[in-house]
Design a protein around this motif. Structure first.
Motif, PDB file in Angstrom:
ATOM      1  N   THR A 131      -3.125   3.438  -2.982  1.00 30.73           N
ATOM      2  CA  THR A 131      -2.123   4.526  -2.953  1.00 30.73           C
ATOM      3  C   THR A 131      -2.094   4.962  -4.427  1.00 30.73           C
ATOM      4  O   THR A 131      -1.606   4.194  -5.416  1.00 30.73           O
ATOM      5  N   VAL A 132      -2.231   6.282  -4.950  1.00 33.49           N
ATOM      6  CA  VAL A 132      -2.055   6.861  -6.168  1.00 33.49           C
ATOM      7  C   VAL A 132      -1.114   7.782  -6.371  1.00 33.49           C
ATOM      8  O   VAL A 132      -1.005   8.696  -5.851  1.00 33.49           O
ATOM      9  N   LEU A 133      -0.105   7.468  -7.357  1.00 35.13           N
ATOM     10  CA  LEU A 133       0.775   8.244  -7.865  1.00 35.13           C
ATOM     11  C   LEU A 133       0.549   8.678  -9.091  1.00 35.13           C
ATOM     12  O   LEU A 133       0.738   7.903 -10.120  1.00 35.13           O
ATOM     13  N   VAL A 134       0.734   9.958  -9.452  1.00 36.87           N
ATOM     14  CA  VAL A 134       0.538  10.583 -10.817  1.00 36.87           C
ATOM     15  C   VAL A 134       1.340  11.487 -11.278  1.00 36.87           C
ATOM     16  O   VAL A 134       1.358  12.562 -10.305  1.00 36.87           O
ATOM     17  N   SER A 135       2.093  11.735 -12.124  1.00 43.10           N
ATOM     18  CA  SER A 135       2.895  12.844 -12.578  1.00 43.10           C
ATOM     19  C   SER A 135       1.891  13.467 -13.765  1.00 43.10           C
ATOM     20  O   SER A 135       1.318  12.870 -14.796  1.00 43.10           O
ATOM     21  N   SER A 136       2.235  14.763 -14.103  1.00 49.13           N
ATOM     22  CA  SER A 136       1.689  15.661 -14.878  1.00 49.13           C
ATOM     23  C   SER A 136       2.368  16.820 -15.066  1.00 49.13           C
ATOM     24  O   SER A 136       2.902  17.180 -13.971  1.00 49.13           O
ATOM     25  N   HIS A 137       2.164  17.485 -16.129  1.00 48.44           N
ATOM     26  CA  HIS A 137       2.610  18.784 -16.482  1.00 48.44           C
ATOM     27  C   HIS A 137       1.436  20.002 -16.274  1.00 48.44           C
ATOM     28  O   HIS A 137       1.762  21.187 -16.508  1.00 48.44           O
ATOM     29  N   LEU A 138       0.163  19.368 -16.155  1.00 47.66           N
ATOM     30  CA  LEU A 138      -1.073  20.207 -16.030  1.00 47.66           C
ATOM     31  C   LEU A 138      -1.340  20.768 -14.690  1.00 47.66           C
ATOM     32  O   LEU A 138      -2.161  19.838 -14.262  1.00 47.66           O
ATOM     33  N   MET A 139      -0.862  21.852 -14.533  1.00 50.67           N
ATOM     34  CA  MET A 139      -0.858  21.943 -12.853  1.00 50.67           C
ATOM     35  C   MET A 139      -2.095  22.402 -12.525  1.00 50.67           C
ATOM     36  O   MET A 139      -2.660  22.184 -11.421  1.00 50.67           O
ATOM     37  N   GLY A 140      -3.256  22.991 -13.699  1.00 49.90           N
ATOM     38  CA  GLY A 140      -4.704  23.446 -13.181  1.00 49.90           C
ATOM     39  C   GLY A 140      -5.181  21.977 -12.973  1.00 49.90           C
ATOM     40  O   GLY A 140      -6.266  21.957 -12.078  1.00 49.90           O
ATOM     41  N   PHE A 184      11.573   9.841  -0.979  1.00 52.82           N
ATOM     42  CA  PHE A 184       9.978  10.405  -0.525  1.00 52.82           C
ATOM     43  C   PHE A 184       9.256   8.897  -0.328  1.00 52.82           C
ATOM     44  O   PHE A 184       9.672   7.945  -0.700  1.00 52.82           O
ATOM     45  N   ALA A 185       8.123   9.307   0.002  1.00 58.68           N
ATOM     46  CA  ALA A 185       7.093   8.195   0.425  1.00 58.68           C
ATOM     47  C   ALA A 185       5.783   8.680  -0.088  1.00 58.68           C
ATOM     48  O   ALA A 185       5.411   9.782   0.006  1.00 58.68           O
ATOM     49  N   VAL A 186       5.051   7.635  -0.446  1.00 60.34           N
ATOM     50  CA  VAL A 186       3.622   7.813  -1.251  1.00 60.34           C
ATOM     51  C   VAL A 186       2.818   6.928  -0.344  1.00 60.34           C
ATOM     52  O   VAL A 186       2.811   5.639  -0.485  1.00 60.34           O
ATOM     53  N   GLY A 187       1.837   7.517   0.489  1.00 57.68           N
ATOM     54  CA  GLY A 187       0.914   6.807   1.408  1.00 57.68           C
ATOM     55  C   GLY A 187      -0.626   6.460   0.693  1.00 57.68           C
ATOM     56  O   GLY A 187      -0.875   7.050  -0.126  1.00 57.68           O
ATOM     57  N   PRO A 188      -1.322   5.648   1.262  1.00 58.01           N
ATOM     58  CA  PRO A 188      -2.602   5.328   0.787  1.00 58.01           C
ATOM     59  C   PRO A 188      -3.730   6.354   1.163  1.00 58.01           C
ATOM     60  O   PRO A 188      -3.567   7.343   1.933  1.00 58.01           O
ATOM     61  N   GLY A 189      -4.829   6.295   0.550  1.00 58.61           N
ATOM     62  CA  GLY A 189      -5.889   7.106   0.708  1.00 58.61           C
ATOM     63  C   GLY A 189      -5.992   8.626   0.213  1.00 58.61           C
ATOM     64  O   GLY A 189      -6.873   9.484   0.402  1.00 58.61           O
ATOM     65  N   CYS A 190      -4.818   8.818  -0.652  1.00 63.44           N
ATOM     66  CA  CYS A 190      -4.787  10.307  -1.288  1.00 63.44           C
ATOM     67  C   CYS A 190      -4.126   9.867  -2.779  1.00 63.44           C
ATOM     68  O   CYS A 190      -3.501   9.276  -3.085  1.00 63.44           O
ATOM     69  N   VAL A 191      -4.330  10.956  -3.616  1.00 62.35           N
ATOM     70  CA  VAL A 191      -3.760  11.100  -4.777  1.00 62.35           C
ATOM     71  C   VAL A 191      -2.618  11.991  -4.559  1.00 62.35           C
ATOM     72  O   VAL A 191      -2.679  13.103  -4.410  1.00 62.35           O
ATOM     73  N   PRO A 205      -5.345  -3.523  -8.238  1.00 65.05           N
ATOM     74  CA  PRO A 205      -4.260  -3.468  -7.039  1.00 65.05           C
ATOM     75  C   PRO A 205      -4.242  -2.271  -6.080  1.00 65.05           C
ATOM     76  O   PRO A 205      -5.237  -1.472  -6.424  1.00 65.05           O
ATOM     77  N   GLY A 206      -3.687  -2.630  -5.174  1.00 64.90           N
ATOM     78  CA  GLY A 206      -3.911  -1.447  -4.184  1.00 64.90           C
ATOM     79  C   GLY A 206      -2.736  -0.224  -4.617  1.00 64.90           C
ATOM     80  O   GLY A 206      -2.969   0.860  -3.569  1.00 64.90           O
ATOM     81  N   VAL A 207      -1.798  -0.437  -5.332  1.00 65.29           N
ATOM     82  CA  VAL A 207      -0.837   0.725  -5.499  1.00 65.29           C
ATOM     83  C   VAL A 207      -1.038   0.953  -6.929  1.00 65.29           C
ATOM     84  O   VAL A 207      -1.124  -0.048  -8.018  1.00 65.29           O
ATOM     85  N   LEU A 208      -1.364   2.166  -7.413  1.00 69.02           N
ATOM     86  CA  LEU A 208      -1.348   2.686  -8.875  1.00 69.02           C
ATOM     87  C   LEU A 208      -0.303   3.689  -9.084  1.00 69.02           C
ATOM     88  O   LEU A 208      -0.187   4.838  -8.546  1.00 69.02           O
ATOM     89  N   LEU A 209       0.336   3.560 -10.193  1.00 66.64           N
ATOM     90  CA  LEU A 209       1.094   4.769 -11.030  1.00 66.64           C
ATOM     91  C   LEU A 209       0.711   4.956 -12.345  1.00 66.64           C
ATOM     92  O   LEU A 209       0.526   4.161 -13.082  1.00 66.64           O
ATOM     93  N   PHE A 210       0.540   6.431 -12.628  1.00 60.39           N
ATOM     94  CA  PHE A 210       0.043   6.917 -13.779  1.00 60.39           C
ATOM     95  C   PHE A 210       1.122   7.938 -14.174  1.00 60.39           C
ATOM     96  O   PHE A 210       1.155   9.197 -13.371  1.00 60.39           O
ATOM     97  N   ASP A 211       1.709   7.868 -15.424  1.00 63.25           N
ATOM     98  CA  ASP A 211       2.613   8.827 -15.924  1.00 63.25           C
ATOM     99  C   ASP A 211       1.862   9.630 -17.118  1.00 63.25           C
ATOM    100  O   ASP A 211       1.445   9.002 -18.086  1.00 63.25           O
ATOM    101  N   ARG A 254       0.782  -1.173   0.043  1.00 63.94           N
ATOM    102  CA  ARG A 254      -0.127  -0.107   0.108  1.00 63.94           C
ATOM    103  C   ARG A 254       0.822   1.417   0.174  1.00 63.94           C
ATOM    104  O   ARG A 254       0.245   2.341  -0.156  1.00 63.94           O
ATOM    105  N   VAL A 255       2.145   1.051   0.114  1.00 62.54           N
ATOM    106  CA  VAL A 255       2.941   2.346   0.135  1.00 62.54           C
ATOM    107  C   VAL A 255       4.245   2.332  -0.508  1.00 62.54           C
ATOM    108  O   VAL A 255       4.819   1.005  -0.779  1.00 62.54           O
TER     109      VAL A 255
END
Length: 322
Positions: free
Chosen positions: A199-208, A42-49, A166-172, A20-21
């Motif tokens: 646990t959701v980690l997402v990279s983006s260039h769209l700050m809005g 760095f660390a990325v935890g569950p329950g938030c984007v 899955p419990g962990v997701l990464l989106f580029d 989950r982390v």
């Protein structure tokens, strides 16, 4: 043919509990003489984007590839639930990822692409059908991947990430190629997944878009950590103005400027800089001037991001100051 799925996002079953982390510990990755990632932790935890932000070449994609075992660290480590990705049995049940929507055989149908991935991790065909429905591609399931639009391929990549529930997701950069309806859909999806405790980690260039989607951000530049904070903390750190409403704006403006504050008018209100809200309140009270509103205003995520990464941008357009 429409591929928009307007139904609420719901998992086929509860997410797996392993992993989950995400933990990145002193990660360094060299390509020859170039350091793509430089002692990053760095660390990325569950329950938030968590938004993974940084300029081009900051090391975001390399870091994600290291988490997924696609790039071997020069030193340090990247773990999911305390394990390296390669040590996780049937990893799609625990970690899902979308890094490159074009990473699918163009001659296979969308259904067959997912079916091959599913078989490799012991996932049944019913789940393939379910995720195609979930991402709105059921109507084009038998179409070849090479004939799909970029937006459809993005959705197919999301479907692949969801296959193992899955419990962990990464989106580029998951919104590439999506229309406004699709962008809203992926935003709802990521927030829904986080709300389920994933646990959701997402990279983006769209700050809005990140301002609407992310709860926390990890900001990197030149392969190093710049900041790790909640979006609210980031906005507060780069607080710009205090919005003030008063029935006697001219008198309050004069008093504020005499105290060294910068004041400008906007839509019937005063925007005050260089003096905080308590200071403005004390000044107004001493001058016996009524105040009807006093609201500190933080910087936008885009403003804060640009200020944080200003020294990490390698390429600038002509005509800029630096």
């Amino acid at each position: 043919m429409s591929v928009v799925d307007r139904r609420p996002i719901r998992p086929a079953r509860r997410p797996a509990t392993l992993g989950r982390v995400i933990e990145v510990r002193e990660l360094t990755k060299r390509y020859g003489a170039t350091k793509a990632v430089d002692g990053l932790s760095f660390a990325v935890g569950p329950g938030c984007v968590t938004g993974f932000l940084g300029p081009n070449g900051a090391g975001k994609s390399t870091t994600m590839r290291a988490v997924l075992g696609l790039d071997r660290p020069t030193s340090g480590e990247a773990l999911v639930g305390g394990r390296r990705y390669a040590e996780i049995p049937r990893p799609m049940h625990h970690v899902g990822a979308l890094l490159d929507a074009s990473a699918a055989h163009g001659g296979r149908t969308a259904y067959d692409h997912l079916r091959v991935l599913a078989r490799s991790n012991g996932i049944g065909d019913k789940r393939v059908v379910a995720v195609l429905e979930e991402v709105g591609l059921a109507g084009v399931a038998r179409r070849r991947v090479g004939a799909l639009s970029l937006g459809m391929r993005q959705r197919l990549g999301v479907a692949a990430a969801l296959l193992g529930d899955p419990g962990v997701l990464l989106f580029d950069e998951p919104v590439n190629g999506l229309d406004p309806e699709g962008i809203r859909w992926i935003r709802r999806l990521m927030r829904s997944l986080a709300a389920e405790g994933r646990t959701v980690l997402v990279s983006s260039h769209l700050m809005g878009e990140m301002a609407l989607t992310a709860d926390r951000v990890v900001v990197v530049g030149r392969g190093k950590l710049i900041l790790e904070a909640s979006v609210r903390e980031l906005s507060d750190r780069f607080r710009r103005d205090v919005l003030v409403r008063t029935p006697r704006p001219a008198e309050l403006t004069a008093a504020l400027r005499a105290a060294g504050a910068t004041v400008r008018e906007e839509a019937g209100a005063l925007l005050v800089r260089d003096l905080d809200a308590p200071g403005i309140a004390d000044l107004a009270a001493a001058a016996r001037l009524p105040v009807h509103e006093l609201t500190p205003r933080g910087a936008s995520l885009e403003e804060a991001y640009l200020e944080l990464t200003d020294d990490s941008v390698d390429h600038r357009a002509g005509g800029t100051d630096r």
